[in-house]
Design an enzyme around this catalytic site. Structure first.
Site, short mmCIF file in Angstrom:
data_model
loop_
_atom_site.label_atom_id
_atom_site.label_comp_id
_atom_site.label_asym_id
_atom_site.label_seq_id
_atom_site.Cartn_x
_atom_site.Cartn_y
_atom_site.Cartn_z
N ASP A 6 1.08 -1.21 -0.17
CA ASP A 6 0.01 -0.46 0.11
C ASP A 6 0.82 1.04 0.18
O ASP A 6 1.74 0.99 0.38
CB ASP A 6 -0.67 -0.37 1.12
N ASP A 8 -0.55 5.04 0.86
CA ASP A 8 -0.73 5.77 1.60
C ASP A 8 -0.97 5.94 2.98
O ASP A 8 -1.40 5.02 3.16
CB ASP A 8 -1.81 6.90 1.81
N ASP A 212 -2.12 -0.32 6.36
CA ASP A 212 -2.33 0.23 7.54
C ASP A 212 -3.81 0.56 7.40
O ASP A 212 -3.94 0.45 8.58
CB ASP A 212 -1.69 1.41 6.86
C1 2M8 Z 1 -7.41 7.99 -1.53
O1 2M8 Z 1 -6.48 7.12 -0.53
C2 2M8 Z 1 -6.39 7.19 0.78
C3 2M8 Z 1 -5.15 6.20 0.87
O2 2M8 Z 1 -6.09 5.24 1.36
C4 2M8 Z 1 -7.55 7.14 0.91
O3 2M8 Z 1 -8.52 6.42 1.05
O4 2M8 Z 1 -7.49 7.52 2.46
C5 2M8 Z 1 -7.57 8.18 -3.22
O5 2M8 Z 1 -8.31 8.04 -3.27
C6 2M8 Z 1 -5.81 9.06 -3.61
O6 2M8 Z 1 -6.52 8.87 -5.11
C7 2M8 Z 1 -5.69 9.76 -2.98
O7 2M8 Z 1 -4.50 10.07 -3.47
C8 2M8 Z 1 -5.30 9.75 -1.68
C9 2M8 Z 1 -4.87 10.89 -0.71
O8 2M8 Z 1 -5.46 10.90 0.25
O9 2M8 Z 1 -7.17 9.10 -0.65
MG MG Z 2 -2.36 3.82 3.73
MG MG Z 3 -4.37 2.92 0.04
#
Ligand code: 2M8
Ligand code: MG
Ligand code: MG
Length: 272
Positions: A6, A8, A212
């Site tokens: 993953d 983020d 995470d």
């Molecule tokens: C979104 O992804 C994160 C990943 O866990 C989330 O859902 O909180 C996505 O939509 C992605 O496109 C974007 O880069 C990210 C930004 O925090 O949010």
């Molecule tokens: Mg994540």
């Molecule tokens: Mg993710």
């Protein structure tokens, strides 16, 4: 050995999106020719920029398992390939965004939530802290809608039931709820990738997966070694896998700590 990760809150810091703290482990994986395969909620457009910054040329999975992207230099993984687009073949596993938005749009009358489709680039920036370029790329969604839920838990259950009747499901990421095709999740994408590698390697590769959040559970439970990266903003997902390792540090620092430890172990095993 494959590392499937993953982004983020895992390889990237939840707030700054930096991967600097993971560079020692990333370099070690590169030196040992171990693929590092991103398996993320992010879009293909976001990944193109990020891979360049990471110096990563491996296959990757976008939008929560909605498609596997195989770059031209890895086409041996998919011999029956059709035409490439911008240097990639894309194997879709999910549902086109137009169909997802057609289901979601009328639901605004019934439930309180806001979606990326309603946001300007500036609104994406204020909700995520992404750079303007990355925020624009995050809006290029092709298989999943990201949304903020503002209604009750009971309403959320009713919402999920409606999604299910349209063959969609919702997965919780670090910040947003992603709505996508029911047949797609990070675990199924990993399963498909493992098959592709098996057919070229002649043996099933061992998979280390790192994540995470709840949307990572299917991927972590498909792996041989599941690594749950600590996230200060959320409780750790509950994972059932043959081996589960919990990082002490959060984000890329935790990634670095656990991958170094696992590479020590696997490289010692190889020498024996
Ligand atoms: C979104 O992804 C994160 C990943 O866990 C989330 O859902 O909180 C996505 O939509 C992605 O496109 C974007 O880069 C990210 C930004 O925090 O949010
Ligand atoms: Mg994540
Ligand atoms: Mg993710």
């Amino acid at each position: 050995l494959l590392i499937v990760t993953d982004l983020d809150g895992t390889l990237l810091d939840h707030d700054s999106y930096s991967f600097d703290a993971a560079l020692p482990a990333l370099k070690r994986a590169a030196a040992a020719s171990i693929p590092v395969i991103p398996n993320t909620s992010k879009t293909r457009a976001e990944l193109l920029g990020l891979r360049e910054r990471l110096g990563n040329a491996d296959p990757f999975v976008i939008e929560n398992g909605s498609a596997i992207c195989i770059p031209e230099q890895h086409l041996h993984l998919y011999p029956e390939h059709d035409e490439t687009e911008e240097g990639f073949i894309e194997l879709p596993l999910g549902t086109p965004i137009t169909e997802i938005r057609a289901v979601l749009d009328p639901l605004h009358a019934q439930f309180r939530f806001e979606t990326f489709a309603q946001w300007s680039i500036d609104q994406v920036i204020s909700h995520t802290g992404l750079s303007p370029g990355d925020a624009a790329d995050a809006l290029e969604r092709r298989y999943s809608e990201a949304l903020l839920w503002h209604d009750s838990e009971a309403a959320r259950r009713a919402f999920v039931d409606i999604l299910s009747s349209h063959h969609l499901h919702a997965l919780q990421g670090g910040r947003f709820l992603s709505v996508l095709g029911k047949g797609a999740d990070k675990g199924r994408a990993l399963e498909r990738l493992r098959q592709l590698y098996r057919s070229v390697l002649g043996e099933t590769p061992l998979v280390i997966a790192l994540g995470d959040s709840d949307n990572d559970i299917a991927m972590l439970e498909t792996a041989d070694v599941a690594v749950v990266i600590a996230n200060a903003h959320r409780r750790a997902p509950q994972v059932n896998a043959p081996e589960v390792i919990y990082s002490r540090a959060t984000g890329p620092e935790g990634w670095n700590e656990v991958i170094q430890q696992l590479l020590d172990r696997f490289q010692a095993d190889e020498k024996r």
